[in-house]
Design a protein around this motif. Sequence first.
Motif, PDB file in Angstrom:
ATOM      1  N   GLY A 178     -93.559  38.218  18.532  1.00 53.87           N
ATOM      2  CA  GLY A 178     -93.836  38.585  19.928  1.00 53.87           C
ATOM      3  C   GLY A 178     -93.184  37.590  20.870  1.00 53.87           C
ATOM      4  O   GLY A 178     -92.572  37.973  21.877  1.00 53.87           O
ATOM      5  N   LEU A 179     -93.297  36.327  20.518  1.00 54.44           N
ATOM      6  CA  LEU A 179     -92.715  35.262  21.343  1.00 54.44           C
ATOM      7  C   LEU A 179     -91.182  35.377  21.377  1.00 54.44           C
ATOM      8  O   LEU A 179     -90.549  35.189  22.423  1.00 54.44           O
ATOM      9  CB  LEU A 179     -93.129  33.911  20.755  1.00 54.44           C
ATOM     10  CG  LEU A 179     -93.122  32.708  21.668  1.00 54.44           C
ATOM     11  CD1 LEU A 179     -94.069  32.909  22.835  1.00 54.44           C
ATOM     12  CD2 LEU A 179     -93.525  31.453  20.889  1.00 54.44           C
ATOM     13  N   ASN A 181     -89.460  38.090  21.057  1.00 55.13           N
ATOM     14  CA  ASN A 181     -89.117  39.213  21.936  1.00 55.13           C
ATOM     15  C   ASN A 181     -89.244  38.845  23.406  1.00 55.13           C
ATOM     16  O   ASN A 181     -88.477  39.308  24.244  1.00 55.13           O
ATOM     17  CB  ASN A 181     -89.993  40.426  21.604  1.00 55.13           C
ATOM     18  CG  ASN A 181     -89.539  41.106  20.329  1.00 55.13           C
ATOM     19  OD1 ASN A 181     -88.341  41.204  20.070  1.00 55.13           O
ATOM     20  ND2 ASN A 181     -90.473  41.532  19.510  1.00 55.13           N
ATOM     21  N   MET A 182     -90.229  38.010  23.721  1.00 53.73           N
ATOM     22  CA  MET A 182     -90.364  37.540  25.106  1.00 53.73           C
ATOM     23  C   MET A 182     -89.167  36.670  25.482  1.00 53.73           C
ATOM     24  O   MET A 182     -88.655  36.748  26.605  1.00 53.73           O
ATOM     25  CB  MET A 182     -91.656  36.739  25.280  1.00 53.73           C
ATOM     26  CG  MET A 182     -92.909  37.579  25.207  1.00 53.73           C
ATOM     27  SD  MET A 182     -94.391  36.543  25.295  1.00 53.73           S
ATOM     28  CE  MET A 182     -95.538  37.545  24.370  1.00 53.73           C
ATOM     29  N   ALA A 185     -86.349  38.878  26.345  1.00 52.61           N
ATOM     30  CA  ALA A 185     -86.495  39.459  27.692  1.00 52.61           C
ATOM     31  C   ALA A 185     -86.121  38.425  28.751  1.00 52.61           C
ATOM     32  O   ALA A 185     -85.443  38.758  29.734  1.00 52.61           O
ATOM     33  CB  ALA A 185     -87.934  39.941  27.893  1.00 52.61           C
ATOM     34  N   LEU A 186     -86.531  37.181  28.540  1.00 51.18           N
ATOM     35  CA  LEU A 186     -86.201  36.127  29.509  1.00 51.18           C
ATOM     36  C   LEU A 186     -84.692  35.879  29.554  1.00 51.18           C
ATOM     37  O   LEU A 186     -84.106  35.759  30.628  1.00 51.18           O
ATOM     38  CB  LEU A 186     -86.912  34.818  29.129  1.00 51.18           C
ATOM     39  CG  LEU A 186     -88.336  34.611  29.637  1.00 51.18           C
ATOM     40  CD1 LEU A 186     -88.828  33.229  29.269  1.00 51.18           C
ATOM     41  CD2 LEU A 186     -88.411  34.809  31.148  1.00 51.18           C
ATOM     42  N   LEU A 215     -92.710  30.447  28.487  1.00 47.98           N
ATOM     43  CA  LEU A 215     -92.927  31.443  27.428  1.00 47.98           C
ATOM     44  C   LEU A 215     -94.402  31.505  27.034  1.00 47.98           C
ATOM     45  O   LEU A 215     -95.065  30.481  26.945  1.00 47.98           O
ATOM     46  CB  LEU A 215     -92.105  31.107  26.193  1.00 47.98           C
ATOM     47  CG  LEU A 215     -90.842  31.887  25.978  1.00 47.98           C
ATOM     48  CD1 LEU A 215     -90.215  31.520  24.642  1.00 47.98           C
ATOM     49  CD2 LEU A 215     -91.061  33.399  26.040  1.00 47.98           C
TER      50      LEU A 215
ATOM     51  N   GLN B  19     -98.434  31.565  34.486  1.00 43.73           N
ATOM     52  CA  GLN B  19     -96.972  31.513  34.630  1.00 43.73           C
ATOM     53  C   GLN B  19     -96.296  31.547  33.268  1.00 43.73           C
ATOM     54  O   GLN B  19     -95.109  31.270  33.149  1.00 43.73           O
ATOM     55  CB  GLN B  19     -96.559  30.258  35.391  1.00 43.73           C
ATOM     56  CG  GLN B  19     -97.022  30.250  36.835  1.00 43.73           C
ATOM     57  CD  GLN B  19     -96.780  28.925  37.522  1.00 43.73           C
ATOM     58  OE1 GLN B  19     -95.816  28.230  37.232  1.00 43.73           O
ATOM     59  NE2 GLN B  19     -97.662  28.552  38.423  1.00 43.73           N
ATOM     60  N   ARG B  20     -97.086  31.835  32.221  1.00 43.89           N
ATOM     61  CA  ARG B  20     -96.519  31.893  30.876  1.00 43.89           C
ATOM     62  C   ARG B  20     -96.565  33.338  30.382  1.00 43.89           C
ATOM     63  O   ARG B  20     -97.603  34.002  30.465  1.00 43.89           O
ATOM     64  CB  ARG B  20     -97.285  30.984  29.925  1.00 43.89           C
ATOM     65  CG  ARG B  20     -97.293  29.531  30.380  1.00 43.89           C
ATOM     66  CD  ARG B  20     -98.028  28.664  29.396  1.00 43.89           C
ATOM     67  NE  ARG B  20     -97.198  28.398  28.235  1.00 43.89           N
ATOM     68  CZ  ARG B  20     -97.676  27.843  27.121  1.00 43.89           C
ATOM     69  NH1 ARG B  20     -98.935  27.521  27.017  1.00 43.89           N
ATOM     70  NH2 ARG B  20     -96.865  27.610  26.101  1.00 43.89           N
ATOM     71  N   LEU B  21     -95.448  33.792  29.841  1.00 40.64           N
ATOM     72  CA  LEU B  21     -95.355  35.194  29.441  1.00 40.64           C
ATOM     73  C   LEU B  21     -96.370  35.565  28.371  1.00 40.64           C
ATOM     74  O   LEU B  21     -96.931  36.662  28.402  1.00 40.64           O
ATOM     75  CB  LEU B  21     -93.931  35.501  28.942  1.00 40.64           C
ATOM     76  CG  LEU B  21     -93.018  36.151  29.977  1.00 40.64           C
ATOM     77  CD1 LEU B  21     -92.817  35.260  31.177  1.00 40.64           C
ATOM     78  CD2 LEU B  21     -91.687  36.543  29.382  1.00 40.64           C
ATOM     79  N   ARG B  22     -96.618  34.666  27.422  1.00 42.67           N
ATOM     80  CA  ARG B  22     -97.525  35.037  26.330  1.00 42.67           C
ATOM     81  C   ARG B  22     -98.940  35.295  26.875  1.00 42.67           C
ATOM     82  O   ARG B  22     -99.645  36.170  26.414  1.00 42.67           O
ATOM     83  CB  ARG B  22     -97.507  33.993  25.219  1.00 42.67           C
ATOM     84  CG  ARG B  22     -98.185  32.702  25.527  1.00 42.67           C
ATOM     85  CD  ARG B  22     -98.053  31.707  24.387  1.00 42.67           C
ATOM     86  NE  ARG B  22     -96.789  30.979  24.469  1.00 42.67           N
ATOM     87  CZ  ARG B  22     -96.327  30.208  23.497  1.00 42.67           C
ATOM     88  NH1 ARG B  22     -96.972  30.100  22.370  1.00 42.67           N
ATOM     89  NH2 ARG B  22     -95.198  29.556  23.648  1.00 42.67           N
ATOM     90  N   ARG B  47     -93.746  48.113  25.019  1.00 41.91           N
ATOM     91  CA  ARG B  47     -93.713  46.636  24.993  1.00 41.91           C
ATOM     92  C   ARG B  47     -92.415  46.084  25.560  1.00 41.91           C
ATOM     93  O   ARG B  47     -92.411  45.043  26.213  1.00 41.91           O
ATOM     94  CB  ARG B  47     -93.949  46.118  23.569  1.00 41.91           C
ATOM     95  CG  ARG B  47     -95.430  46.135  23.194  1.00 41.91           C
ATOM     96  CD  ARG B  47     -95.674  45.417  21.879  1.00 41.91           C
ATOM     97  NE  ARG B  47     -95.415  43.982  21.968  1.00 41.91           N
ATOM     98  CZ  ARG B  47     -96.307  43.091  22.405  1.00 41.91           C
ATOM     99  NH1 ARG B  47     -97.498  43.482  22.807  1.00 41.91           N
ATOM    100  NH2 ARG B  47     -96.014  41.803  22.428  1.00 41.91           N
ATOM    101  N   MET B  51     -92.363  43.460  28.582  1.00 42.14           N
ATOM    102  CA  MET B  51     -91.693  42.145  28.532  1.00 42.14           C
ATOM    103  C   MET B  51     -90.685  42.029  29.689  1.00 42.14           C
ATOM    104  O   MET B  51     -90.567  40.988  30.323  1.00 42.14           O
ATOM    105  CB  MET B  51     -90.908  41.970  27.235  1.00 42.14           C
ATOM    106  CG  MET B  51     -91.678  42.208  25.983  1.00 42.14           C
ATOM    107  SD  MET B  51     -92.591  40.775  25.482  1.00 42.14           S
ATOM    108  CE  MET B  51     -93.293  41.394  23.975  1.00 42.14           C
ATOM    109  N   SER B  52     -89.950  43.111  29.890  1.00 38.04           N
ATOM    110  CA  SER B  52     -88.953  43.115  30.952  1.00 38.04           C
ATOM    111  C   SER B  52     -89.628  42.923  32.315  1.00 38.04           C
ATOM    112  O   SER B  52     -89.135  42.171  33.166  1.00 38.04           O
ATOM    113  CB  SER B  52     -88.172  44.436  30.896  1.00 38.04           C
ATOM    114  OG  SER B  52     -87.342  44.546  32.006  1.00 38.04           O
ATOM    115  N   ALA B  55     -90.713  39.250  32.633  1.00 39.91           N
ATOM    116  CA  ALA B  55     -89.551  38.369  32.848  1.00 39.91           C
ATOM    117  C   ALA B  55     -89.020  38.549  34.278  1.00 39.91           C
ATOM    118  O   ALA B  55     -88.659  37.570  34.949  1.00 39.91           O
ATOM    119  CB  ALA B  55     -88.462  38.675  31.824  1.00 39.91           C
ATOM    120  N   LEU B  58     -91.335  36.793  36.628  1.00 43.15           N
ATOM    121  CA  LEU B  58     -91.182  35.332  36.563  1.00 43.15           C
ATOM    122  C   LEU B  58     -89.964  34.878  37.368  1.00 43.15           C
ATOM    123  O   LEU B  58     -90.021  33.877  38.100  1.00 43.15           O
ATOM    124  CB  LEU B  58     -91.050  34.878  35.104  1.00 43.15           C
ATOM    125  CG  LEU B  58     -90.925  33.373  34.915  1.00 43.15           C
ATOM    126  CD1 LEU B  58     -92.214  32.659  35.322  1.00 43.15           C
ATOM    127  CD2 LEU B  58     -90.582  33.019  33.479  1.00 43.15           C
TER     128      LEU B  58
END
Lengths: 215, 189
Positions: A178-179, A181-182, A185-186, A215, B19-22, B47, B51-52, B55, B58
């Motif tokens: 999952g991380l 994939n994030m 995206a970033l 992240l 501020q963290r994506l997870r 998903r 995620m997009s 991001a 952010l």
Amino acid sequence: MLLRDFFRGVSTLAETTEGIVEPALPESARRPLHAAIRAFESGSARILGPRVDSSDIRIAAKFVRGEARGLVDAEKCAKVLAFAWEETRPAEKGFRLSLSETIAAIRLATIRGSDNRCEFRNAAAMLLELRQLNLARFLPALPFSPAGADARAFDSRLFTYFVWLLAEREDTIENELGLLNMAMALASEFSDEVDACIGDRGELAALMENLANHL
Amino acid sequence: MPPDLEDSNAAPPLRKSAQRLRWLVSEFEKQVARTSAETGTTYAVDRDALMSAMADWLKTFLAQERPRPERKQAFVGFAAGLMLRTLIGKKPVRVVAAPEGADDSKPEHFWPEGYLYVAYCITIRGAIIERDFHGTQRPSQMLGDVRTWWSFRENVEEDPSSAIAFLDHFAGDEPNWTVPDLFRNDNSH
């Protein structure tokens, strides 16, 4: 490791061959070709994706930070990079490059890196060095290096994996995926910034630190 | 309030976690489960689109001028509004099944996706204001008024940034209807 590289090469070749040959074949011949290649891909997929666990990822993370060195840890790091490469492949259809895990391990073992105290500057130095070593090829080990859009895609992938490895670790492989994939995206969202700083170690380190921390 | 947001033992301020994506993705998934249980609507989450969206948010968030110390709480509301705008634009969820007898005169059934996005943003907004600033978010009664939701939906289709003002409106704050996507470091809004 060598066997996985072999299958990577054959798999890439099969995909390319399919793309070239299929349009020229009659409809009746396309289906059997398609079925044969899918069967091969299905079988080889089990071999292609190296099995990694959380401890492999932790070692790879230490390696890119400059906190681990040597052949054994380099092999672990190469294995994790190859794992990430295969796991993120479906996201980019038509991506033609292949990563040689064997070459990556050899290169990582001999990489100079940096003795800087800053882990992000160490990682940036390693990324820039790896970038010059052409780890990705159209076929593993063959001397045809990517250029243009392929080279840019390779930079983006390398950046993704480094940001992922520099982030705080997760406890399970599922969460690590999952991380990852994030991180993809970033890297995609910040692609212009990546392009702008890919040649500058300080700026690259700052961007990687910023994104890894988010992240 | 969701249990994770009640845990006051967590060391960093909640606005830092947000501020963290997870953390954002995890809270979003929890919000989907909560809203689904409360409204009976079944959602599917894309998903990749999620995620997009995170991001994208952010990047927009990081591009903002940092707030002055006395404007930090207001900035939380603005950042939550930016998130709402992004989610509405990126559409990371779709409705798979509405509950039997879904009543379109209720906001949660009139626009289930929008309702979920607002619930997510307003929950995080309120939790941060409470934990980090010892304030209290007092949502407006407009949150349950379907006519306001008609206007909300229509307006964001024409001007996505109006989502920022609507979130302030729903949260009981004074919205900046004129230039909602501009955070002012002076105290005029």
